[in-house]
Design a protein around this motif. Structure first.
Motif, short mmCIF file in Angstrom:
data_model
loop_
_atom_site.label_atom_id
_atom_site.label_comp_id
_atom_site.label_asym_id
_atom_site.label_seq_id
_atom_site.Cartn_x
_atom_site.Cartn_y
_atom_site.Cartn_z
N MET A 148 0.94 -1.28 -0.01
CA MET A 148 -0.23 -0.04 0.14
C MET A 148 0.77 1.29 0.01
O MET A 148 1.78 1.53 0.66
N PRO A 149 0.52 2.17 -0.82
CA PRO A 149 1.24 3.52 -1.00
C PRO A 149 1.18 4.32 0.29
O PRO A 149 -0.11 4.21 1.11
N GLU A 150 1.96 5.27 0.84
CA GLU A 150 1.88 5.87 1.91
C GLU A 150 0.75 6.65 1.81
O GLU A 150 -0.30 6.88 2.95
N SER A 151 0.30 7.31 0.91
CA SER A 151 -1.15 7.98 0.94
C SER A 151 -2.22 7.37 0.89
O SER A 151 -3.25 7.98 1.89
N LYS A 152 -2.33 6.17 0.80
CA LYS A 152 -3.79 5.39 1.07
C LYS A 152 -3.61 4.91 2.60
O LYS A 152 -4.62 4.82 3.11
N LEU A 153 -2.26 4.53 2.97
CA LEU A 153 -2.21 4.26 4.60
C LEU A 153 -2.82 5.48 5.13
O LEU A 153 -3.43 5.25 6.47
N ASP A 154 -2.36 6.60 4.77
CA ASP A 154 -2.64 7.73 5.54
C ASP A 154 -4.00 8.21 5.47
O ASP A 154 -4.78 8.42 6.74
N ARG A 155 -4.57 7.87 4.59
CA ARG A 155 -6.10 8.32 4.40
C ARG A 155 -6.88 7.04 5.28
O ARG A 155 -7.84 7.17 6.08
N LEU A 156 -6.51 5.81 5.11
CA LEU A 156 -7.05 4.68 6.05
C LEU A 156 -6.84 4.91 7.60
O LEU A 156 -7.92 4.79 8.25
N LEU A 157 -5.84 5.40 7.98
CA LEU A 157 -5.47 5.60 9.27
C LEU A 157 -6.41 6.73 9.76
O LEU A 157 -7.10 6.90 10.88
N ALA A 158 -6.30 7.87 8.89
CA ALA A 158 -7.27 9.23 9.23
C ALA A 158 -8.67 8.92 9.37
O ALA A 158 -9.41 9.48 10.29
N GLU A 159 -9.19 7.97 8.48
CA GLU A 159 -10.51 7.52 8.56
C GLU A 159 -10.95 6.88 9.75
O GLU A 159 -12.02 7.16 10.22
N TYR A 160 -9.97 6.13 10.52
CA TYR A 160 -10.38 5.67 11.84
C TYR A 160 -9.85 6.51 12.91
O TYR A 160 -9.91 6.09 14.06
N GLY A 161 -9.69 7.72 12.71
CA GLY A 161 -9.14 8.83 13.75
C GLY A 161 -7.79 8.26 14.13
O GLY A 161 -7.46 8.68 15.42
N LEU A 162 -7.16 7.53 13.47
CA LEU A 162 -5.60 7.04 14.04
C LEU A 162 -4.56 8.07 13.76
O LEU A 162 -4.73 8.72 12.51
N SER A 163 -3.36 8.11 14.22
CA SER A 163 -2.29 8.97 13.90
C SER A 163 -1.80 8.54 12.53
O SER A 163 -1.69 7.27 12.34
#
Length: 66
Positions: free
Chosen positions: A29-44
């Motif tokens: 997974m590219p970093e941008s997709k990981l960032d969106r996924l984590l942010a969607e769950y309210g995670l850092s």
């Protein structure tokens, strides 16, 4: 007066669907997709790409799951 950063509230929020990615998906997974996924769950989204991948796998993969 308190700064804006001190006033922010961080919390976990459960989206409607739980992510259904495999370990391989997280590793590719590219970093941008990981960032969106984590942010969607309210995670850092702080940390480097390797840290984010390990964090996501720890948070979303069940033990023994591929």
């Amino acid at each position: 007066m308190e700064s804006e950063k001190e006033n922010r509230v961080s919390y976990f929020q459960m989206p409607l669907h739980y992510p259904r990615y495999t370990k391989k998906d997280y590793l590719d997974m590219p970093e941008s997709k990981l960032d969106r996924l984590l942010a969607e769950y309210g995670l850092s989204t702080e940390g480097d790409l390797d840290y984010k991948r390990r964090f996501a796998m720890g948070a979303f993969l069940w033990s023994g799951f591929p």
